[in-house]
Scaffold this active site. Structure first.
Site: not given
Ligand SMILES: Cc1cc2nc3c(=O)[nH]c(=O)nc-3n(C[C@H](O)[C@H](O)[C@H](O)COP(=O)(O)OP(=O)(O)OC[C@H]3O[C@@H](n4cnc5c(N)ncnc54)[C@H](O)[C@@H]3O)c2cc1C
Length: 517
Positions: A53, A347, A476
């Protein structure tokens, strides 16, 4: 099993954790990334719109705005460094004539946030940019700095870059206990733990580095079942589980809610349908139903925004109908017969802003929480911010000579002569396994041998795309199972879609196994 000591432990291998991991390793920090699942990029990071974005949407002076705009600046060079695609297409927010005022307001907000080159686009130019806009559309906001990436490709590449440059990734490491230890005078908790371990009281073999480090420095023993690591600094990037991980060191939970986003994905035959991600006017809670292009050439419609449980990635017919209805307000002639997959991501929200904090009670403990959209965009900036805090708090960084993360071989992108040369050297690149995406056996074997070693069919899919085409793996998967089993030297019955209990085969019927069981 080993209990090694690291400068920095990062909990969670989503885009936030992986961005920090690679950034820390490239700064010479001895870092470990702890991921609960069998691969990185498994939750929110794998199921989103993939849009980088521009940053006109978040409220000025929020962390969201700051990290969005900075993350957007970082992405093009980051993707180049990582050898992954960045589609520098810009984005369009479109509206009927009543929406002009709101678009103007978004433009002003964007300027305050520092978004470059935003401009209002009038109808004639708008339809020249996007001929398939719906008839009622009159005006648009063009944000040229927006782009599109494959979120899981970026996330995996970041983790690979960290590993290639000396970082450690421990998967299947669901952090369930964190113990804080103060090395004040005399024998520290770690040292006594170490003795206990060495005397055989504990199965875990300690390799704790007792030299170095400030005697008054808190350290953390981080555990997952009977596995453990020790770290001087800990950053919790556990996404939907961030409250639970914080609770392990006594931090009170933040308000958190979960909002599901459902999608409709089309095959690649709609490739020229649109040229930019097309947004409707955003609301207070969502950016609305987007018509989006992926880096692979699919068109993606969605996401919805529905309150849900944290692991609810089900797709509902009401959601799908809602997407279709809203898409028709932005574009005409969307052909949903080209649909190949429905999916959803969740989210994680905590109020209206991101929570990115240094804990006040636990020395050298930090957390990122409520990283909803635009978290993919913001992640490299959040990583940069954590590194600044860690440096202020005394973590040692140094210059290293970084190795580049090589791209996977992509036979689709090669010219005929180079491909023929490659096939002559290794015929596996000429044997097509996934017919829809035209992925060869050689590419699948490369992915299996790549730095993070994928252990499931889905993990290979996130790297080189077999099963992502029109047939979604109908043709596949049997071949993939065979290659996977041969390469990993396991039985075909042990190959899984995504770990856990997702085996694809029960047993070999010809050997009578199925009926005997
Ligand atoms: C529908 C949707 C659309 C979106 N579109 C956009 C977009 O277009 N552009 C944009 O910028 N953002 C977008 N976002 C937001 C973006 O996807 C998220 O903000 C981002 O992926 C969050 O990343 P994260 O690393 O915080 O969390 P996550 O990807 O959830 O990673 C957290 C990780 O922590 C691990 N974990 C959890 N508990 C433990 C534990 N106890 N020990 C070890 N590991 C653990 C999990 O397994 C996971 O792998 C969107 C989100 C959604 C859901």
């Amino acid at each position: 099993m080993e209990a090694r000591e690291y400068d920095l432990a990062i909990i969670g291998g989503g885009i936030v954790g992986c961005s920090l991991f690679s950034e820390a390793v490239l700064k010479g920090v001895k870092a470990v990334l702890l991921e609960a699942d069998n691969d990185v990029s498994v939750l929110a990071t794998k199921a989103n719109s993939g849009i980088i974005h521009s940053g006109y949407d978040p409220m000025p002076d929020s962390k969201m705005a700051r990290f969005n705009v900075r993350g957007n600046q970082i992405y093009p060079a980051l993707c180049k460094r990582l050898n992954v695609d960045f589609m520098a297409c810009g984005s369009l927010t479109v509206a009927p004539k009543e929406g002009r005022e709101k678009l103007q307001m978004l433009l002003e907000r964007g300027k305050k946030n520092g978004v470059p080159n935003l401009r209002i686009v009038e109808k004639a130019e708008l339809f020249a940019m996007e001929p398939n806009l719906a008839d009622g559309i009159e005006v648009g906001l063009f944000a040229p700095s927006a782009g599109v990436v494959s979120p899981f490709n970026v996330c995996i590449a970041l983790a690979e870059e960290g590993v290639i440059n000396g970082g450690t990734l421990l998967t299947n490491f669901a952090v369930d206990k964190i113990e804080k230890i103060k090395s004040e005078s005399g024998e520290s908790k770690i040292q006594s733990e170490d003795k206990k371990i060495q005397s055989g009281d504990n199965k875990i073999q300690a390799e704790i580095n007792k030299s170095g480090g400030n005697k008054n420095q808190d350290k953390y023993i981080i555990q997952s079942g009977d596995k453990q690591v020790v770290a001087k600094y800990v950053v919790n990037c556990a996404g939907a589980n961030a409250n639970e991980v914080n609770a392990l060191v006594g931090i009170k939970p933040y308000p958190m809610n979960f909002v599901k986003g459902e999608y409709i994905l089309s095959d690649k035959t709609l490739v020229n349908f649109i040229n930019h991600p097309i947004f409707p006017l955003p609301s207070e809670i969502t950016k609305g139903i987007i018509v989006n292009v992926t880096t692979f050439g699919n068109i993606l419609f969605g996401p919805t925004a529905i309150e849900c449980d944290k692991d609810d990635t089900s797709v509902d017919i009401n959601g799908i109908n809602y997407i279709k209805e809203k898409v028709a307000l932005s574009v005409k002639n969307a052909n949903f017969k080209k649909t190949i997959k429905l999916f959803a991501g969740v989210r994680v929200k905590s109020g209206k802003d991101f929570v990115v904090e240094r804990d006040t009670k636990n020395n050298h403990f930090y957390y990122a929480l409520g990283i909803c959209s635009p978290g993919l965009t913001a992640a490299p900036a959040i990583a940069e911010y954590f590194i600044e805090m860690l440096e202020q708090d005394g973590i040692q960084t140094k210059k290293i000579t970084a190795k580049n993360r090589p791209a996977y071989i992509n036979t689709q992108a090669m010219d005929k002569n180079s491909l023929n040369e490659l096939i002559k050297k290794n015929p596996a690149y000429g044997r097509i396994i996934c017919r829809c995406e035209e992925i060869s056996e050689g590419e699948i074997i490369d992915a299996l041998n790549s730095p993070l070693h994928p252990y499931t069919i889905d993990a290979i899919k996130r790297r080189v795309r077999p099963t992502m085409g029109r047939c979604q793996g109908s043709f596949c998967i049997p071949k993939l199972i065979k290659i996977f089993a041969e390469q990993r030297k396991i039985k075909q019955e042990q190959v899984t879609i995504d770990g856990k209990t997702s085996e694809l085969l029960v047993s070999n019927i010809k050997e009578g196994g199925f009926y005997e069981k």
